[in-house]
Design a protein around this motif. Structure first.
Motif, PDB file in Angstrom:
ATOM      1  N   ALA A   1       0.832  -1.196   0.000  1.00 15.87           N
ATOM      2  CA  ALA A   1       0.000   0.000   0.000  1.00 15.87           C
ATOM      3  C   ALA A   1       0.874   1.256   0.000  1.00 15.87           C
ATOM      4  N   PRO A   2       0.371   2.338  -0.610  1.00 19.80           N
ATOM      5  CA  PRO A   2       1.126   3.600  -0.565  1.00 19.80           C
ATOM      6  C   PRO A   2       1.079   4.175   0.847  1.00 19.80           C
ATOM      7  N   PRO A   3       1.985   5.084   1.172  1.00 16.92           N
ATOM      8  CA  PRO A   3       1.975   5.672   2.515  1.00 16.92           C
ATOM      9  C   PRO A   3       0.671   6.427   2.770  1.00 16.92           C
ATOM     10  N   ALA A   4       0.261   6.458   4.026  1.00 17.36           N
ATOM     11  CA  ALA A   4      -1.004   7.093   4.387  1.00 17.36           C
ATOM     12  C   ALA A   4      -0.923   8.613   4.322  1.00 17.36           C
TER      13      ALA A   4
END
Length: 91
Positions: free
Chosen positions: A71-74
């Motif tokens: 997942a991409p960073p939040a």
């Protein structure tokens, strides 16, 4: 009736060490996690047919270290602020 009992510095130190020991002794305990009161240990989940490892890797879990690695960073990376110990840490 009056009393002339006063604690010396060593008496205060002994009380402080005792209070600290009692406080720290309640910080945690070893053993497995406790189940909620509504949970029953007799129930076992039924596993559906299929590749369980792939399905298990896709499920969010506290004990799944691989969950969310793709997942991409939040949040966007912010600017780095200076800290007092940066020269000691080599940053």
């Amino acid at each position: 009736m009056t009393s002339n009992h006063r604690l010396t510095p060593s008496g205060w130190a002994l009380i402080l060490v005792g209070v600290a020991a009692l406080t720290l002794s309640g910080c945690g305990r070893k053993g497995p996690l406790d189940l909620p009161p509504t949970a029953s240990s007799a129930q076992t989940p039924v596993a559906p047919e299929g590749d369980t490892e792939t399905r298990r890797a896709a499920e969010p879990s506290l004990f799944n270290p691989n969950y969310g690695t793709d997942a991409p960073p939040a949040a966007a990376k912010g600017r780095q602020r200076s800290f007092v110990l940066d020269p000691l840490l080599g940053n």
